[in-house]
Scaffold this active site. Structure first.
Site, PDB file in Angstrom:
ATOM      1  N   GLY A   1       0.778  -1.105  -0.042  1.00 27.06           N
ATOM      2  CA  GLY A   1      -0.159  -0.114   0.068  1.00 27.06           C
ATOM      3  C   GLY A   1       0.795   1.219   0.034  1.00 27.06           C
ATOM      4  NE  ARG A   2       3.332   2.523   5.353  1.00 22.17           N
ATOM      5  CZ  ARG A   2       3.384   2.950   6.665  1.00 22.17           C
ATOM      6  NH1 ARG A   2       3.414   4.306   6.828  1.00 22.17           N
ATOM      7  NH2 ARG A   2       3.754   2.123   7.680  1.00 22.17           N
TER       8      ARG A   2
ATOM      9  CE  LYS B   1       6.612   0.880   5.739  1.00 21.95           C
ATOM     10  NZ  LYS B   1       7.295   0.256   6.855  1.00 21.95           N
TER      11      LYS B   1
ATOM     12  N   GLY C   1      -0.361   6.222   1.284  1.00 26.10           N
ATOM     13  CA  GLY C   1       0.872   5.684   0.285  1.00 26.10           C
ATOM     14  C   GLY C   1       2.292   6.369   0.862  1.00 26.10           C
TER      15      GLY C   1
ATOM     16  NE  ARG D   1       5.132  -7.926   2.258  1.00 22.97           N
ATOM     17  CZ  ARG D   1       5.514  -6.998   3.209  1.00 22.97           C
ATOM     18  NH1 ARG D   1       5.115  -7.181   4.474  1.00 22.97           N
ATOM     19  NH2 ARG D   1       6.246  -5.962   2.859  1.00 22.97           N
TER      20      ARG D   1
ATOM     21  CG  ASP E   1      -0.160  -8.235   6.813  1.00 20.51           C
ATOM     22  OD1 ASP E   1      -0.822  -8.641   7.562  1.00 20.51           O
ATOM     23  OD2 ASP E   1       0.182  -6.883   6.497  1.00 20.51           O
ATOM     24  CG  ASN E   2       3.294  -6.770   8.906  1.00 19.79           C
ATOM     25  OD1 ASN E   2       3.406  -6.291   7.836  1.00 19.79           O
ATOM     26  ND2 ASN E   2       2.647  -6.290  10.016  1.00 19.79           N
TER      27      ASN E   2
END
Length: 494
Positions: free
Chosen positions: A102-103, A122, A135, A192, A261-262
């Site tokens: 997303g960013r 990032k 973002g 991930r 997701d991390n």
């Protein structure tokens, strides 16, 4: 926010970067190609020259105006192909559906002396996966990620790396108006657990297989020879994750937001947000102000990692075929995590060999530290000077309950009988850092950086890249946290 600035022509490739871009070869089902959103008047905030050298970059490359513009997203590095990848995930135990970069924008993959490394910006602007977000990253969080990425590497803990931070005075709205920044991150891969979950949950099993084959062939080639390569992949990831969790627990690191997701498929620490290194040892410590239920408290991290691995196993089940095979592939985590943790703790105690009584010695030490809320890092560093013949005063002074400490010290002294003192000293020096990135140290560097004074970032980086060395003249960075440190609140927006 300013977003109407045109991206300049590609920067001159004075660094000799050789782009491979293997992830892009997977095809458009895995990402969206797009350009970064430029920022006005960028400036340098921090640089890891050590990482630059490991990547084979020329010294002058991180000094050039072209590089500053490129790593802020204002012009393209020749050969790069910016893209945002799609993934899904469980967040705080709840299926969140499609997420994605997303960013963050993956510039591509470069060939380096340490092997292929992906390079990612990032904070480079909105993507199709921003989910109403802007973002952007802010200076505060970018400095924290930059410093902690390099700090973890200095501690010998697997991690994504951070090459630099650039800043801009462009406004970004969080709880208040802050200024923008971009972190340049590197890793062999940013894939991930959530990437696998995305294609599994959406029924895209051909893409799931393509992703798994890519990961196996590139990072886990031994799995290809196994009777069931995808079960072997799950087992290999479980083992790496077990060792990562042992490293976190041993050094007193709290991640704060261990969503699927991390979680890195390579067993790397990634996505630094509301992290914290423990001050007082509190097993139930919650570092993330957004984690009201304490799901990711320090003492729950190992179990949460297993929960995430179970989710990965579910995602891979269409390829593995049999649930029993998937469950069996997770079993090594249950044995390897405690084995790895006690091995690291023996290193902190200066014990080169393993004996049956060591588990009790370590467990009793944890109980002693928890009962006294003892400063975790300072205890271990002072323990370096402990000998059975000494009075132990520097260590004993950390405890109100002297009798409990004395009992443990006797237990430890008995274990040290016959242990080579020089070997023990070397082990403890390498395993008990003097400097860790405490929240108040990061906060002080951030406050100065907001005033365009980046010397605090530079100083912390130098200390954290070799955290076990003495660094004369910098003892204040290894002292007890000030009273105001306990009032620092770090949340998911951090």
């Amino acid at each position: 926010m300013t977003s109407a600035i045109a991206i300049d022509s590609p920067a001159t490739n004075t660094s000799g970067l050789n782009w491979v871009n293997s992830f892009a070869a997977l095809g458009p089902d895995f990402y969206t190609e797009l350009q970064p959103t430029p920022l006005p008047a960028p400036y340098w905030v921090g640089k890891s020259r050590a990482l630059a050298r490991e990547l084979g970059l020329e010294d002058h490359w991180l000094e050039s105006a072209d590089t500053l513009e490129a790593l802020t997203g204002n012009r393209l590095l020749p050969g790069s192909g910016p893209l945002a990848s799609v993934y899904s995930g469980h967040q705080f135990g709840v299926w969140a559906g499609q997420l994605g970069d997303g960013r963050a924008l993956l510039l591509g993959e470069i060939d380096s002396p340490s092997g292929p490394q992906e390079m990612q910006l990032k904070g480079a602007g909105q993507t199709p996966y921003s989910r109403m977000g802007d973002g952007r990253a802010v200076l505060r969080s970018s400095i924290r990620e930059f410093l902690c990425s390099e700090a973890m590497h200095g501690l010998g803990i697997p991690t994504t790396r951070a090459l630099c931070v650039t800043g801009s005075d462009a406004p970004v709205r969080r709880e208040e108006i802050e200024t923008a920044a971009v972190v340049t991150r590197t890793a062999p891969s940013f894939i991930r657990f959530g990437h696998f979950e995305h294609f599994s949950y959406t029924g895209q099993h051909a893409q799931l297989k393509a992703l798994a084959d890519y990961v196996i062939d590139r990072f886990y080639p031994a799995c290809r020879e196994a009777p069931q390569p995808y079960a072997a992949l799950l087992e290999a990831v479980s083992e790496r994750t077990a060792h990562l969790m042992a490293a976190w627990q041993a050094v007193g690191f709290c991640h704060g937001v261990m969503n699927t997701d991390n979680m890195s498929i390579l067993g790397l620490t990634m996505d630094y947000g509301p992290f914290q290194f423990l001050d007082a040892f509190d097993p139930g410590h919650i570092c993330n102000h957004s984690d009201a239920q304490g799901r990711y408290a320090y003492n729950r991290q190992p179990n949460m990692a297993y929960w995430n691995l179970f989710c990965l196993g579910q995602a891979l089940l269409p390829l593995i075929g049999e649930q029993e095979l998937a469950l069996a592939a997770l079993e090594p985590y249950k044995t390897q995590f405690p084995e790895a943790l006690y091995a690291r703790m023996r290193g902190k105690l200066g014990l080169a060999d393993e004996r049956p009584e060591d588990k009790a010695l370590v467990d009793d030490c944890f109980k002693l530290l928890a009962a006294g809320k003892t400063d975790y890092s300072i205890f271990w560093r002072r323990l370096n000077g402990f000998t059975p013949q000494s009075g132990h005063e520097p260590v004993r002074d950390l405890f109100f309950d002297r009798e409990s400490f004395n009992a443990w010290a006797l237990q430890y002294s008995e274990r040290l009988a016959g242990v080579d003192a020089e070997l023990r000293a070397g082990l403890m020096h390498r395993n008990n850092p003097k400097f860790v990135l405490r929240n108040h140290l990061g906060e002080e560097a951030i406050r100065a950086a907001k005033l365009k004074d980046f010397s605090g970032v530079d100083t912390l980086l130098a200390l954290l890249q070799s955290p076990c060395e003495e660094h004369p003249g910098h003892d204040s960075f290894a002292g007890f946290p000030p009273d105001w440190a306990s009032s620092i609140e770090i949340s998911c927006s951090s």
